[in-house]
Design a protein around this motif. Sequence first.
Motif, PDB file in Angstrom:
ATOM      1  N   ILE A 168      -4.238 -79.578 -23.564  1.00  0.00           N
ATOM      2  CA  ILE A 168      -4.275 -78.842 -24.823  1.00  0.00           C
ATOM      3  C   ILE A 168      -3.184 -79.357 -25.758  1.00  0.00           C
ATOM      4  O   ILE A 168      -2.032 -79.555 -25.343  1.00  0.00           O
ATOM      5  CB  ILE A 168      -4.087 -77.337 -24.595  1.00  0.00           C
ATOM      6  N   PHE A 169      -3.551 -79.547 -27.017  1.00  0.00           N
ATOM      7  CA  PHE A 169      -2.619 -79.930 -28.069  1.00  0.00           C
ATOM      8  C   PHE A 169      -2.772 -78.920 -29.208  1.00  0.00           C
ATOM      9  O   PHE A 169      -3.892 -78.589 -29.588  1.00  0.00           O
ATOM     10  CB  PHE A 169      -2.938 -81.319 -28.638  1.00  0.00           C
ATOM     11  N   LEU A 170      -1.668 -78.452 -29.761  1.00  0.00           N
ATOM     12  CA  LEU A 170      -1.728 -77.618 -30.951  1.00  0.00           C
ATOM     13  C   LEU A 170      -1.444 -78.481 -32.167  1.00  0.00           C
ATOM     14  O   LEU A 170      -0.443 -79.200 -32.209  1.00  0.00           O
ATOM     15  CB  LEU A 170      -0.710 -76.467 -30.875  1.00  0.00           C
ATOM     16  N   LEU A 171      -2.321 -78.407 -33.158  1.00  0.00           N
ATOM     17  CA  LEU A 171      -2.153 -79.140 -34.404  1.00  0.00           C
ATOM     18  C   LEU A 171      -1.586 -78.189 -35.450  1.00  0.00           C
ATOM     19  O   LEU A 171      -2.054 -77.049 -35.578  1.00  0.00           O
ATOM     20  CB  LEU A 171      -3.490 -79.689 -34.903  1.00  0.00           C
ATOM     21  N   GLY A 172      -0.594 -78.635 -36.187  1.00  0.00           N
ATOM     22  CA  GLY A 172      -0.001 -77.776 -37.203  1.00  0.00           C
ATOM     23  C   GLY A 172       0.831 -78.561 -38.185  1.00  0.00           C
ATOM     24  O   GLY A 172       1.066 -79.760 -38.012  1.00  0.00           O
ATOM     25  N   ALA A 173       1.305 -77.862 -39.221  1.00  0.00           N
ATOM     26  CA  ALA A 173       2.124 -78.507 -40.249  1.00  0.00           C
ATOM     27  C   ALA A 173       3.288 -77.612 -40.643  1.00  0.00           C
ATOM     28  O   ALA A 173       3.727 -77.612 -41.784  1.00  0.00           O
ATOM     29  CB  ALA A 173       1.267 -78.843 -41.476  1.00  0.00           C
ATOM     30  N   SER A 174       3.779 -76.837 -39.672  1.00  0.00           N
ATOM     31  CA  SER A 174       4.871 -75.907 -39.964  1.00  0.00           C
ATOM     32  C   SER A 174       5.782 -75.769 -38.750  1.00  0.00           C
ATOM     33  O   SER A 174       5.404 -76.099 -37.620  1.00  0.00           O
ATOM     34  CB  SER A 174       4.313 -74.530 -40.336  1.00  0.00           C
ATOM     35  N   ALA A 175       6.966 -75.227 -39.001  1.00  0.00           N
ATOM     36  CA  ALA A 175       7.898 -74.964 -37.911  1.00  0.00           C
ATOM     37  C   ALA A 175       7.378 -73.851 -37.011  1.00  0.00           C
ATOM     38  O   ALA A 175       7.609 -73.865 -35.796  1.00  0.00           O
ATOM     39  CB  ALA A 175       9.266 -74.598 -38.490  1.00  0.00           C
ATOM     40  N   ASN A 176       6.675 -72.890 -37.591  1.00  0.00           N
ATOM     41  CA  ASN A 176       6.118 -71.799 -36.789  1.00  0.00           C
ATOM     42  C   ASN A 176       5.125 -72.312 -35.754  1.00  0.00           C
ATOM     43  O   ASN A 176       5.103 -71.843 -34.611  1.00  0.00           O
ATOM     44  CB  ASN A 176       5.440 -70.770 -37.686  1.00  0.00           C
ATOM     45  N   SER A 177       4.300 -73.286 -36.147  1.00  0.00           N
ATOM     46  CA  SER A 177       3.347 -73.867 -35.205  1.00  0.00           C
ATOM     47  C   SER A 177       4.062 -74.609 -34.091  1.00  0.00           C
ATOM     48  O   SER A 177       3.663 -74.553 -32.923  1.00  0.00           O
ATOM     49  CB  SER A 177       2.388 -74.810 -35.938  1.00  0.00           C
ATOM     50  N   ALA A 178       5.131 -75.321 -34.454  1.00  0.00           N
ATOM     51  CA  ALA A 178       5.912 -76.033 -33.441  1.00  0.00           C
ATOM     52  C   ALA A 178       6.513 -75.050 -32.441  1.00  0.00           C
ATOM     53  O   ALA A 178       6.521 -75.302 -31.224  1.00  0.00           O
ATOM     54  CB  ALA A 178       7.013 -76.853 -34.111  1.00  0.00           C
ATOM     55  N   GLN A 179       7.004 -73.926 -32.938  1.00  0.00           N
ATOM     56  CA  GLN A 179       7.586 -72.919 -32.062  1.00  0.00           C
ATOM     57  C   GLN A 179       6.536 -72.329 -31.131  1.00  0.00           C
ATOM     58  O   GLN A 179       6.789 -72.115 -29.937  1.00  0.00           O
ATOM     59  CB  GLN A 179       8.224 -71.807 -32.899  1.00  0.00           C
ATOM     60  N   LEU A 180       5.334 -72.079 -31.664  1.00  0.00           N
ATOM     61  CA  LEU A 180       4.253 -71.537 -30.847  1.00  0.00           C
ATOM     62  C   LEU A 180       3.886 -72.510 -29.731  1.00  0.00           C
ATOM     63  O   LEU A 180       3.697 -72.102 -28.572  1.00  0.00           O
ATOM     64  CB  LEU A 180       3.037 -71.240 -31.724  1.00  0.00           C
ATOM     65  N   ALA A 181       3.766 -73.794 -30.060  1.00  0.00           N
ATOM     66  CA  ALA A 181       3.441 -74.803 -29.042  1.00  0.00           C
ATOM     67  C   ALA A 181       4.520 -74.849 -27.964  1.00  0.00           C
ATOM     68  O   ALA A 181       4.222 -74.936 -26.770  1.00  0.00           O
ATOM     69  CB  ALA A 181       3.278 -76.172 -29.697  1.00  0.00           C
ATOM     70  N   ALA A 182       5.785 -74.776 -28.381  1.00  0.00           N
ATOM     71  CA  ALA A 182       6.888 -74.788 -27.416  1.00  0.00           C
ATOM     72  C   ALA A 182       6.838 -73.561 -26.517  1.00  0.00           C
ATOM     73  O   ALA A 182       7.028 -73.656 -25.302  1.00  0.00           O
ATOM     74  CB  ALA A 182       8.223 -74.864 -28.154  1.00  0.00           C
ATOM     75  N   ASP A 183       6.570 -72.395 -27.122  1.00  0.00           N
ATOM     76  CA  ASP A 183       6.513 -71.150 -26.348  1.00  0.00           C
ATOM     77  C   ASP A 183       5.407 -71.200 -25.289  1.00  0.00           C
ATOM     78  O   ASP A 183       5.568 -70.656 -24.188  1.00  0.00           O
ATOM     79  CB  ASP A 183       6.272 -69.957 -27.273  1.00  0.00           C
ATOM     80  N   LEU A 184       4.286 -71.861 -25.636  1.00  0.00           N
ATOM     81  CA  LEU A 184       3.155 -71.933 -24.715  1.00  0.00           C
ATOM     82  C   LEU A 184       3.232 -73.136 -23.776  1.00  0.00           C
ATOM     83  O   LEU A 184       2.406 -73.280 -22.877  1.00  0.00           O
ATOM     84  CB  LEU A 184       1.840 -71.976 -25.509  1.00  0.00           C
ATOM     85  N   GLY A 185       4.205 -74.017 -24.017  1.00  0.00           N
ATOM     86  CA  GLY A 185       4.367 -75.187 -23.155  1.00  0.00           C
ATOM     87  C   GLY A 185       3.254 -76.196 -23.294  1.00  0.00           C
ATOM     88  O   GLY A 185       2.785 -76.757 -22.297  1.00  0.00           O
ATOM     89  N   ILE A 186       2.810 -76.428 -24.542  1.00  0.00           N
ATOM     90  CA  ILE A 186       1.745 -77.404 -24.775  1.00  0.00           C
ATOM     91  C   ILE A 186       2.206 -78.463 -25.776  1.00  0.00           C
ATOM     92  O   ILE A 186       3.176 -78.258 -26.514  1.00  0.00           O
ATOM     93  CB  ILE A 186       0.446 -76.731 -25.277  1.00  0.00           C
TER      94      ILE A 186
END
Length: 338
Positions: A168-186
């Motif tokens: 799984i990869f999360l695609l985003g263009a914000s710091a919030n998306s980066a934080q969400l990906a880090a929290d979920l370990g993806i």
Amino acid sequence: MGYNLSILDQSPIFPGSTASTALQNTVLLAQKAEEWGYTRFWVSEHHNTDQLAGSSPEVLISYLLARTNTIQVGSGGVMLQHYSPYKVAENFHVLSNLAPGRVNLGVGKAPGGLPLSTKALQYGTVNDGKDFTERLIFLSELIHNSIDDYHPLAGIQATPIPQEKPEIFLLGASANSAQLAADLGISFVFAKFINSDARVLEKAANLYREGFPHGRFIISLAVIATPTQTEAEQLAGDRKIVKVHLQSGRMVTVQSIVQAEVFGKQSGESYEITEQEADIIAGTPRFVKEVLNHLHKTYQVDEFILHTPIEQEVERFQSFRLLSPFNNANTFVQPIRR
């Protein structure tokens, strides 16, 4: 440490061409990407447009997996707000059983089209009120078969369960998306060709590294490579990025002022439109790779996913070939013209 290079292809339909030709060129580009040494090949999701043929990434991925042998193939990305996470998990589990270890599940938050296509995608479906984060968490639990006993759907499995699960990869263009990906370990992909704000990129990179030190941080960017700097700059031209800012606080990126006006009117909200210079790295292969090297060192980038936004198919293929890891070992193959 070095970094990997990959490709994002939107299956563009150029003036005078057809969707069939666009998709055949996507197949050909995936095959050449494998030969040229790229790590992965992703296809996008866009709806109700006569400019892009990629409206169903899952279907296209299955065909690309059958026409290639080793390259990672995936979605860039599935627009999860429209779909049941359970059905998405089932789709990618089927793909992972067909091509073990080669399937990537890139997930995006954008609508992938104008409000009218969003209404069409969700027409006749049950809206359970779950927001994007809840959907992504549920999808991750389904992929990893980790739903706990207290979940309302405890005991459910997204079958057929593959031996090698899709990443799984999360695609985003914000710091919030980066934080969400880090929290979920993806893994996280920052779309720099959509948001070129260096401050946002730096914050996103730092948050991701702090929250998930061993995760994969990827940047997706627009590049045009040609034998000469002048030619590349001419192909890049005076391109713009158009953004629609809705009264609700939501912001979307579209391809033109005309699309922005249509989006705003279809949204039913008050809106504002802004325009800015497109963030395109254009130049010789040496120039482009110097920029990539700088980004790699500055933000600890593990991989770059390249998108080439030009309307000439031959030049698009040439750009990917010139930047490919195995550039010196290949000859150029002409794309299909019809």
